[in-house]
Each structure stands twice: as structure tokens, then as C-alpha cells.
Design a protein around this motif. Structure first.
Motif, PDB file in Angstrom:
ATOM      1  N   ALA A 233       1.029  -1.083   0.113  1.00 30.58           N
ATOM      2  CA  ALA A 233      -0.003   0.020   0.124  1.00 30.58           C
ATOM      3  C   ALA A 233       0.860   1.152   0.016  1.00 30.58           C
ATOM      4  CB  ALA A 233      -0.933   0.094   1.013  1.00 30.58           C
ATOM      5  N   GLU A 234       1.860   1.269   0.815  1.00 35.54           N
ATOM      6  CA  GLU A 234       2.686   2.212   0.782  1.00 35.54           C
ATOM      7  C   GLU A 234       3.481   2.654  -0.601  1.00 35.54           C
ATOM      8  OE1 GLU A 234       6.970   4.008   3.174  1.00 35.54           O
ATOM      9  OE2 GLU A 234       6.033   2.067   3.580  1.00 35.54           O
ATOM     10  N   ARG A 236       2.279   1.726  -3.599  1.00 35.06           N
ATOM     11  CA  ARG A 236       1.028   2.295  -4.401  1.00 35.06           C
ATOM     12  C   ARG A 236       0.708   3.897  -4.095  1.00 35.06           C
ATOM     13  NH1 ARG A 236      -0.960  -2.871  -2.838  1.00 35.06           N
ATOM     14  NH2 ARG A 236      -2.536  -2.054  -1.542  1.00 35.06           N
ATOM     15  N   ALA A 237       0.691   4.174  -3.051  1.00 30.82           N
ATOM     16  CA  ALA A 237       0.422   5.593  -2.583  1.00 30.82           C
ATOM     17  C   ALA A 237       1.436   6.326  -2.958  1.00 30.82           C
ATOM     18  CB  ALA A 237      -0.025   5.624  -1.066  1.00 30.82           C
ATOM     19  N   ALA A 238       2.573   6.090  -3.006  1.00 29.41           N
ATOM     20  CA  ALA A 238       3.861   6.974  -3.381  1.00 29.41           C
ATOM     21  C   ALA A 238       3.892   7.091  -4.954  1.00 29.41           C
ATOM     22  CB  ALA A 238       5.115   6.384  -2.805  1.00 29.41           C
ATOM     23  N   THR A 240       0.980   6.722  -6.757  1.00 28.45           N
ATOM     24  CA  THR A 240      -0.060   7.747  -7.250  1.00 28.45           C
ATOM     25  C   THR A 240       0.066   8.821  -7.091  1.00 28.45           C
ATOM     26  OG1 THR A 240      -1.468   5.863  -6.641  1.00 28.45           O
ATOM     27  CG2 THR A 240      -2.506   7.957  -6.669  1.00 28.45           C
ATOM     28  N   ARG A 241       1.127   9.329  -5.934  1.00 22.42           N
ATOM     29  CA  ARG A 241       1.406  10.764  -5.739  1.00 22.42           C
ATOM     30  C   ARG A 241       2.200  11.268  -6.947  1.00 22.42           C
ATOM     31  NH1 ARG A 241       1.488   9.105  -0.313  1.00 22.42           N
ATOM     32  NH2 ARG A 241       3.917   8.781  -0.362  1.00 22.42           N
ATOM     33  N   GLU A 251      -4.328  14.430  -6.473  1.00 18.61           N
ATOM     34  CA  GLU A 251      -4.251  12.843  -6.352  1.00 18.61           C
ATOM     35  C   GLU A 251      -5.306  12.363  -5.966  1.00 18.61           C
ATOM     36  OE1 GLU A 251      -1.953  10.509  -2.260  1.00 18.61           O
ATOM     37  OE2 GLU A 251      -1.273  12.755  -2.663  1.00 18.61           O
ATOM     38  N   ALA A 255      -6.697   8.781  -7.683  1.00 23.76           N
ATOM     39  CA  ALA A 255      -6.944   7.793  -6.683  1.00 23.76           C
ATOM     40  C   ALA A 255      -8.397   7.089  -7.110  1.00 23.76           C
ATOM     41  CB  ALA A 255      -6.983   8.036  -5.190  1.00 23.76           C
ATOM     42  N   HIS A 302     -12.966   2.092  -1.792  1.00 24.70           N
ATOM     43  CA  HIS A 302     -12.842   3.450  -2.340  1.00 24.70           C
ATOM     44  C   HIS A 302     -14.533   4.164  -2.384  1.00 24.70           C
ATOM     45  CE1 HIS A 302     -11.914   7.117  -4.578  1.00 24.70           C
ATOM     46  NE2 HIS A 302     -10.691   7.014  -4.085  1.00 24.70           N
TER      47      HIS A 302
END
Length: 323
Positions: A233-234, A236-238, A240-241, A251, A255, A302
């Protein structure tokens, strides 16, 4: 020595007349298509790739066209060294795809995935080739049909229609614009890692003959919701940013789009993988279904998919994977 002119295998005659004449041939792992690949190696260590697409000769036209387009943008698609009927001799971009490299160097995931994001950013502003199919919300929603044909064939047709309709609505809201060139199968096993290179040249691009016009986040979704390897998850979040920052998109918007596109892709993939396993004799695809299912569960959390969640849970059972 085999006389290529007398041998029934067209590959032998093709290679014998190519710049790789006399080179050793080693089969490579294939993919879900009917294409076959070999690595050819010269005595001095030079290599090339033989693509045998005689079972799918129509795929060569878009492969050549999209490859030329990518190279014109400064991206590393393989050069074509020789052409035959259903056969290509290609530049060998390297021996190690991203997934294999990360198996040995897991700590380098941000570096490699960041490079993959940079390739997508290069594609965003570039005018795409003409004549590509556009992955509109209506077309994308219709593409989940294999789910009901091969994975959940007992689904009530009314429920299937309801799910497809709500998916189309979510796509119209969060991913309506099919304007960017999408390589479509953009994932870690289709990206060759070349650590000795610089910039986007560090990533070799493969398997782009099915390219379409799609929403800007489509290939980002393919990359981060990979059916063949886990991404945390970390990461994927990075990523995406990173994509949002480099493309000037919010963002939150990225998302939401990736959640909806992820659901569309993975509902379709459940059906495609079930078909490959049960009708094409490729049972290894069944082992990938739990990961695909997990991607679906994550995306359903989501808010962009709130209206879709009841339909998906009613229509799509968890995978039954043989022990």
C-alpha cells in the motif's frame, strides 16, 4: 548443419537469412497469447529476440506501428532487425524484467516503479497514433463480459446488466476521457530493467501491440494492481502521488480513477484467466485469481465505488483455487 532451404520450419530459413544467422536459439517463456519467443545468441555474446507470431500474424501490424511511435518519443521499444511472414527479429532489450529484478532487489521497488511512472508521464502529452480503439466508459464496461461467461457463468443476467451499468456510470464520473495512448498490459513482467542506462531508457517496453486510447490513469492502474506480483500500500500511494504531481492532476482524482479502472480491469481479468485455465489448458492462471480478487476488494473500499459494491458482491463469488 541443417540446410535451411530444405527444412520445413520457416523460423530456420528466416533466421538463416537474418543478421542472426548461425546464432544459438533458446526458447523463452511465453505469455497468454499464441506468440512464441526465443533468444538468439552469437558466439561473441551478442543477442537478439525472435518473435514468432505466425499464430497471430495480425498482431504484428500494431506492434510495428506502436513500437515506431514509442521510439519516436524517445522511449525504449525494441528496434526491428528483420521482418518475415509472421516473424520478427528484434533488438534484445535485456535479460531481466522488473519483476525478476525486484525478486533479488526488493528494496529498489521505489526506484523501478518510479521509472515506470516516468515512462507514463512521457506518454501523457504526446499526440497518440491515429486509428486506435478508444476505451470509452461504455466500451470498458462491456469488456467485463468474460467475467459472466467464464468465471461466474451462473450470474442472473439482470444482475450482470446492473453491474455493467453501474460500472459504466462510475467510469463516466471518474475516468471519462479516453485520450492517452495506453500500452494496456503495462506491468512488471513487460518492463525490462536496464540499470546501466539513464532516465526512461532504463526501462525496455514489451507487449504493446494491444495499445488503445484510454483514460490517463489506465496504465498506472495496470502497473500498481498487478495480477502477477504484490505491491504494498505504501508503494502504491507513493506512485499515485508521483503520477499526480508529474501530470498536474489532483491526487484524489487519480486515486478515484485508478479505483474504478482497477475494478474494471480485474473483473475482466477474472474471466480471462478462468478461460485460459479451463479452455486453453493453462491452469497456472488459477493461482493468480486470489491476488486479482484481493485487488477488487481493496478498490471496493474507495468511495467512488460505493454504489457498485452491492452489485459486485452479489454477482462475483470469491475464487475457488485447487489445493
Amino acid at each position: 548443419m541443417v540446410d535451411a532451404a530444405l527444412h520445413p520450419d520457416p523460423c530456420i530459413a528466416f533466421v538463416a537469412a537474418s543478421p542472426a544467422a548461425g546464432w544459438a536459439r533458446v526458447p523463452l517463456a511465453g505469455d497468454a497469447s499464441g506468440r512464441r519467443y526465443e533468444r538468439l545468441r552469437a558466439p561473441d555474446g551478442r543477442t537478439a529476440i525472435l518473435m514468432d507470431a505466425r499464430a497471430e500474424p495480425a498482431s504484428l501490424v500494431p506492434f510495428l506501428r506502436i513500437g515506431a511511435h514509442l521510439r519516436a518519443l524517445g522511449l525504449r521499444a525494441p528496434e526491428v532487425l528483420a521482418e518475415g511472414e509472421g516473424l520478427l527479429l528484434l533488438e534484445d532489450l535485456g535479460p531481466t524484467h522488473m519483476a525478476a529484478w525486484l525478486s533479488d532487489h526488493p528494496g529498489e521497488a521505489p526506484l523501478l516503479y518510479g521509472g515506470a511512472i516516468d515512462v507514463l508521464v512521457r506518454l501523457q502529452p504526446a499526440p497518440p497514433p491515429e486509428g486506435l480503439v478508444a476505451l470509452t466508459p461504455t466500451r470498458a464496461a462491456g469488456m467485463i463480459a468474460p467475467l459472466f461467461e467464464h468465471y461466474a457463468p451462473g450470474t442472473d443476467p439482470r444482475l450482470a446488466a446492473e453491474l455493467a451499468g453501474r460500472l459504466r456510470e462510475a467510469l463516466e464520473t471518474h475516468a471519462p476521457e479516453a485520450t492517452v495512448l495506453s500500452l494496456r498490459d503495462y506491468h512488471a513482467e513487460n518492463l525490462v530493467w536496464r540499470p546501466e542506462r539513464e532516465g526512461t531508457d532504463r526501462l525496455g517496453l514489451l507487449d504493446f501491440q494491444d495499445a488503445v486510447l484510454a483514460p490517463p490513469e489506465y496504465d498506472l492502474t495496470s502497473l500498481l494492481r498487478d495480477a502477477r506480483r504484490d505491491t504494498d500500500a505504501e508503494l502504491r500511494a507513493a506512485m499515485t502521488r508521483r503520477f499526480a504531481d508529474l501530470t498536474g492532476r489532483s491526487e484524489g482524482r487519480v486515486a478515484a480513477a485508478t479505483a474504478v479502472l482497477g475494478l474494471q480491469r480485474n473483473l475482466r481479468i477474472l474471466g480471462i484467466f478462468a478461460r485460459l485455465a479451463r479452455e486453453r489448458g493453462k491452469p497456472g492462471y488459477l493461482a493468480l485469481l486470489p491476488r486479482v480478487w484481493a485487488h477488487i476488494q481493496g478498490d471496493l473500499a474507495h468511495p467512488a465505488l460505493r454504489r457498485l459494491e452491492p452489485s459486485v458482491r452479489a454477482a462475483v463469488p470469491p475464487p475457488e483455487v485447487p489445493a
